[in-house]
Design an enzyme around this catalytic site. Structure first.
Site, PDB file in Angstrom:
ATOM      1  N   LYS A 100       0.848  -1.189   0.000  1.00 32.69           N
ATOM      2  CA  LYS A 100       0.000   0.000   0.000  1.00 32.69           C
ATOM      3  C   LYS A 100       0.886   1.242   0.000  1.00 32.69           C
ATOM      4  O   LYS A 100       1.628   1.478   0.954  1.00 32.69           O
ATOM      5  CB  LYS A 100      -0.925   0.024   1.219  1.00 32.69           C
ATOM      6  CG  LYS A 100      -1.660   1.361   1.362  1.00 32.69           C
ATOM      7  CD  LYS A 100      -2.628   1.400   2.516  1.00 32.69           C
ATOM      8  CE  LYS A 100      -3.010   2.843   2.824  1.00 32.69           C
ATOM      9  NZ  LYS A 100      -3.981   2.948   3.923  1.00 32.69           N
ATOM     10  N   GLY A 188     -11.683   7.354   6.156  1.00 25.52           N
ATOM     11  CA  GLY A 188     -12.840   8.209   6.360  1.00 25.52           C
ATOM     12  C   GLY A 188     -14.106   7.498   6.788  1.00 25.52           C
ATOM     13  O   GLY A 188     -15.034   8.126   7.286  1.00 25.52           O
TER      14      GLY A 188
END
Lengths: 260, 67
Positions: A100, A188
């Site tokens: 990532k 989020g």
């Protein structure tokens, strides 16, 4: 069978989870188990010199034999630092190349620096890494990252750790519509409905950490997220009814009313 | 004696020293880790054959919890 395919490998779970911010390794283990996740993110950090070598480690709680590790570049603010970190990760994980990439822009917002992200992605892809890339919800940047050869593009729903949910579903929709590689909403998500909405939009998966670790009961929330991702995915596949304003259509028969 | 920097800390050791021996002295042998020497990865297979010299800078990293 509806499966997630990333870089040619199939996964049954569409929920990816982080391993940070838990109370202890036992809670980490239980929460990740409850989430049903197969891919877990880990950070790469300097080892504590002088620490008791027999202290429990993340590798015991979340064994790499059972989970696919996704080493991240959290905390990196330049392409160079991110590349260095992932080269160390590849060495640490015996050649494991699914990573990532995230290059941050500033410590207050943790908003991604897309210029440095693109620079790093180009080098890492050439170097043989399979790059899942964290980015903003800019559809042009997302497409550029796909064109570079990233194996998944991971736009934010809102800022990292904010729990603010999906602030711009329209941008996410454009990204989902235009990209061929998996689109993973990363960052989020605050609660189960946020994850379900992401999946209903047509995202291929959701990645979260704080939404689970920061809940009052992380293990219970992990289970909720598992169900939300599954429910959202099924709703997406089922195809929702059209939204209709002022076109009342009762679900029960209109005829046969008593006294008519 | 040589002075090297390990994870940002200056440390002094008797020469000769190689990466394997250093990890041993730091009680890190057998741990799952990765080593970078002056910005270049030192593969596990080369720990025993990579000598360390005065002024070398090493990073020794592990996987930790993160998002």
């Amino acid at each position: 069978m509806d499966q997630l395919v990333i870089a040619g490998k199939t996964y049954s779970s569409r929920l990816l989870v982080g391993t940070g911010k838990y109370k202890d390794f036992e809670q980490t283990r239980l929460a990740i188990e409850a989430s049903g996740a197969e891919i877990v993110t880990v950070a790469i950090r300097r080892t504590n010199i002088g620490q008791d070598p027999n202290q429990p480690s993340l590798l015991d709680a979340v064994p790499p034999s059972k989970y696919t590790y996704l080493p991240n570049t959290a905390g990196c603010y330049t392409a160079d630092d991110a590349i260095r970190t992932l080269r160390l990760a590849r060495e640490l994980l015996d050649g494991h190349d699914l990573v990532k990439l995230e290059v941050l822009g500033d410590p207050q917002s943790l908003y991604p620096n897309v210029v440095e992200t693109i620079k790093a992605a180009e080098i890492l892809v050439k170097d043989g890494f399979k790059v899942m890339v964290y980015t903003s919800d800019d559809p042009i940047v997302a497409k550029q990252l796909e064109d570079i050869g990233c194996v998944a593009v991971m736009p934010l729903a809102s800022l990292i750790g904010s729990g603010m949910g999906i602030l711009n579903p329209w941008n996410l929709q454009i990204i989902i519509d235009r990209l061929k590689v998996p689109v993973v909403v990363d960052a989020g998500v605050g609660t189960a409905s946020d994850a379900a909405i992401a999946m209903e939009l047509g995202c291929d998966a959701v990645l979260m950490n704080t939404a689970i670790a920061g809940a009052q009961n992380p293990v219970l929330m992990a289970g909720a997220m598992k169900k939300a991702v599954e429910a959202g995915r099924e709703a997406f596949l089922a195809g929702r009814m059209a939204k209709k304003m002022y076109q009342a259509s009762p679900s029960s028969p209109t005829g046969g009313m008593i006294g008519s | 004696m040589i002075e090297i920097t390990v994870n940002g800390q200056a440390r002094r050791y008797d020469a000769p020293l190689d990466v394997s021996r250093l990890l041993d002295l730091l009680d890190l042998t057998g741990k799952r880790l990765a080593v970078e020497l002056n910005g270049e990865i030192v593969p596990k297979s080369q720990h025993a054959t990579t000598p360390l010299a005065d002024g070398d800078r090493l990073e020794v990293v592990v996987a930790v919890g993160g998002g």
